[in-house]
Enzyme design. Structure first.
Site, PDB file in Angstrom:
ATOM      1  N   ASN A 153       0.811  -1.146  -0.018  1.00 11.27           N
ATOM      2  CA  ASN A 153      -0.139  -0.277  -0.125  1.00 11.27           C
ATOM      3  C   ASN A 153       0.817   1.180  -0.021  1.00 11.27           C
ATOM      4  OD1 ASN A 153       0.286  -1.418   2.395  1.00 11.27           O
ATOM      5  ND2 ASN A 153      -0.445   0.394   3.373  1.00 11.27           N
ATOM      6  N   SER A 201     -10.751  -5.585  -0.747  1.00  9.46           N
ATOM      7  CA  SER A 201     -11.548  -4.370  -0.013  1.00  9.46           C
ATOM      8  C   SER A 201     -12.269  -3.404  -1.049  1.00  9.46           C
ATOM      9  CB  SER A 201     -10.637  -3.612   0.867  1.00  9.46           C
ATOM     10  OG  SER A 201     -11.220  -2.525   1.340  1.00  9.46           O
ATOM     11  N   GLY A 202     -13.638  -3.419  -1.002  1.00 14.73           N
ATOM     12  CA  GLY A 202     -14.446  -2.700  -2.116  1.00 14.73           C
ATOM     13  C   GLY A 202     -13.973  -1.168  -1.985  1.00 14.73           C
ATOM     14  N   CYS A 328      -3.419   4.200   8.072  1.00 12.57           N
ATOM     15  CA  CYS A 328      -3.481   3.830   9.333  1.00 12.57           C
ATOM     16  C   CYS A 328      -2.490   4.069  10.444  1.00 12.57           C
ATOM     17  CB  CYS A 328      -3.744   2.112   9.143  1.00 12.57           C
ATOM     18  SG  CYS A 328      -4.858   1.544   8.135  1.00 12.57           S
TER      19      CYS A 328
HETATM   20  N1  PLP Z   1      -4.522  -4.558   3.344  1.00 12.56           N
HETATM   21  C1  PLP Z   1      -3.905  -3.405   2.682  1.00 12.56           C
HETATM   22  C2  PLP Z   1      -2.696  -3.800   1.888  1.00 12.56           C
HETATM   23  C3  PLP Z   1      -4.585  -2.274   2.765  1.00 12.56           C
HETATM   24  O1  PLP Z   1      -3.937  -1.273   2.147  1.00 12.56           O
HETATM   25  C4  PLP Z   1      -5.824  -2.045   3.591  1.00 12.56           C
HETATM   26  C5  PLP Z   1      -6.107  -0.471   3.882  1.00 12.56           C
HETATM   27  O2  PLP Z   1      -5.349   0.288   3.567  1.00 12.56           O
HETATM   28  C6  PLP Z   1      -6.046  -2.944   4.222  1.00 12.56           C
HETATM   29  C7  PLP Z   1      -5.512  -4.429   4.024  1.00 12.56           C
HETATM   30  C8  PLP Z   1      -7.282  -2.975   5.096  1.00 12.56           C
HETATM   31  O3  PLP Z   1      -8.410  -2.791   4.554  1.00 12.56           O
HETATM   32  P1  PLP Z   1      -9.928  -2.179   5.108  1.00 12.56           P
HETATM   33  O4  PLP Z   1      -9.571  -0.796   5.210  1.00 12.56           O
HETATM   34  O5  PLP Z   1     -11.051  -2.600   4.052  1.00 12.56           O
HETATM   35  O6  PLP Z   1     -10.178  -3.080   6.483  1.00 12.56           O
END
Ligand code: PLP
Length: 389
Positions: A153, A201-202, A328
């Site tokens: 990400n 994730s949508g 996050c």
């Molecule tokens: N995994 C990755 C690589 C992400 O970038 C994210 C969110 O930024 C997530 C998991 C978590 O997804 P969600 O926000 O739908 O819980």
């Protein structure tokens, strides 16, 4: 400020809901509110909407309808798989993952570690690349699950998930990939893949927030995480988020139609932005794998200044929304664990900014960023005791 005045280049954090997605959701928030599990005709439309979305998701992933489990988000899908593997792979008490996963994977692993599970975190080099030899050495008959993201990400790095799945299977372990950042940006075809589980994730591909999928290859052992009613063929309890599922299905259909554009127009915009920044700003450095990267992501560091300060000025001067780490971790003082794992020095760790594009970005927006950004970097460096030249 008006939302129309924003230049949104933080699409790895979340994306705007496509207008078609909103329209696909609307009937289930207004007229057709029945519970899809009820027996009367009124529930037929919601049930049908879920079937349609399952097919749309399957088409995007190259998966069959019965391999799609609807969840509430990418984090839930990640949690479910990791805990399930330890339950179904009895006797195996090791997890193998990487130091650059999203907290949705890393923090589950850390929690399980405290409960006695052995976790190996594969390291990365300065470009954020994994070492497959290290993976081959640490995956053993003790390993329940190998979980490695498809795309990172923060840097956009792509990981060799097929080779890792092969290494996992050679030792009888399951393989999961967190493809939250890859879906809709690069082609995926699970029919020609060795992946056992995949999370998505949508809201990362112009669908609604609060929606996710766990792909489970048919016949792969799985122990449900949310236990209760018989929804999702008893694999994930809870009354279905019909509007959200219908919206995510529509987003998947649109993502499939726009995949080529991601790889051409969006990539060209990203490349223009990156090259422009490299040429116009002092001492820039691209963070990530020069060869294997998502087409939409540019993570770049500007030494001797704070990424957070850059973000504030970008927002104030140009309404530009970017990120200085994953959403996050923003707000905490800790620098990005991904860039740290890549061995960046203190200055680079704190001066990194991520731009992540989508098909809604325009060339005029990139031009505007290229006009504002050099001024921001130069003015902040003039204030920095290390950056003055
Ligand atoms: N995994 C990755 C690589 C992400 O970038 C994210 C969110 O930024 C997530 C998991 C978590 O997804 P969600 O926000 O739908 O819980």
């Amino acid at each position: 400020m008006n939302s129309q005045d924003i230049i949104y280049v933080d699409n790895n954090a979340t994306t705007r809901v496509a207008p078609e997605v909103f329209e696909a959701m609307r009937p289930f928030l207004t007229d057709w509110y029945g519970n899809p599990s009820s027996v009367y005709d009124f529930s037929g439309k919601p049930a049908e909407a879920i079937r349609t979305a399952r097919r749309q998701m399957g088409e995007l992933l190259g998966a069959d309808d019965d391999e799609i489990i609807f969840t509430s988000c990418g984090s839930e899908s990640d949690n479910a798989v990791i805990r399930s593997a330890l339950e179904t792979q009895r006797g195996r008490r090791q997890l193998v993952t990487t130091a650059v996963e999203h907290p949705a994977v890393l923090n589950v692993c850390r929690t399980l570690e405290k409960q006695g599970v052995n976790v190996h975190y594969l390291g990365v080099d300065h470009f954020g690349r994994l070492n497959l030899e290290e993976a081959a050495q640490v995956i053993t008959e003790e390993t329940a699950l190998v979980t490695v993201m498809t795309a990172n990400n923060e840097t956009g790095n792509l990981y060799p998930i097929e080779q890792l799945a092969e290494l996992a299977h050679a030792k009888g372990a399951l393989f999961h990939t967190d493809a939250v950042q890859a879906v809709g940006k690069i082609p995926l075809d699970l029919r020609h893949s060795q992946v056992d589980f995949l999370s998505l994730s949508g809201h990362k591909f112009h669908g609604p927030k609060g929606t996710g999928v766990l792909y489970r290859r048919r016949f792969t052992p799985f122990a449900p995480f949310v236990i209760g009613g018989h929804q999702e063929r008893s694999q994930r309890a809870g009354t279905e988020n019909v509007a959200g599922i219908a919206g995510m299905g529509k987003a998947a259909e649109l993502a499939l139609a726009h995949l080529q554009e991601e790889n051409t127009r969006v990539r060209a915009l990203r490349d223009k932005l990156e090259l422009g920044l490299l040429q116009s700003c002092p001492d820039p450095m691209v963070n990530g794998d020069p060869e294997h990267r998502l087409p939409n992501t540019c993570n770049i560091c500007f030494k001797y200044i704070e990424g957070e300060a850059i973000l504030l000025r970008l927002a104030n001067l140009g309404g530009i929304c970017a990120s200085s780490g994953s959403a996050c971790t923003t707000g905490s003082l800790e620098p990005s664990h991904v860039l740290k794992a890549m061995g960046l020095d203190y200055q680079a760790l704190h001066g990194s900014v991520r731009f992540s594009l989508s098909r809604y970005n325009t060339e005029a927006e990139i031009d505007k960023i290229l006009e504002v950004m050099p001024k921001v970097v130069k003015s902040l460096r003039a204030l920095s005791p290390f950056g003055r030249k």
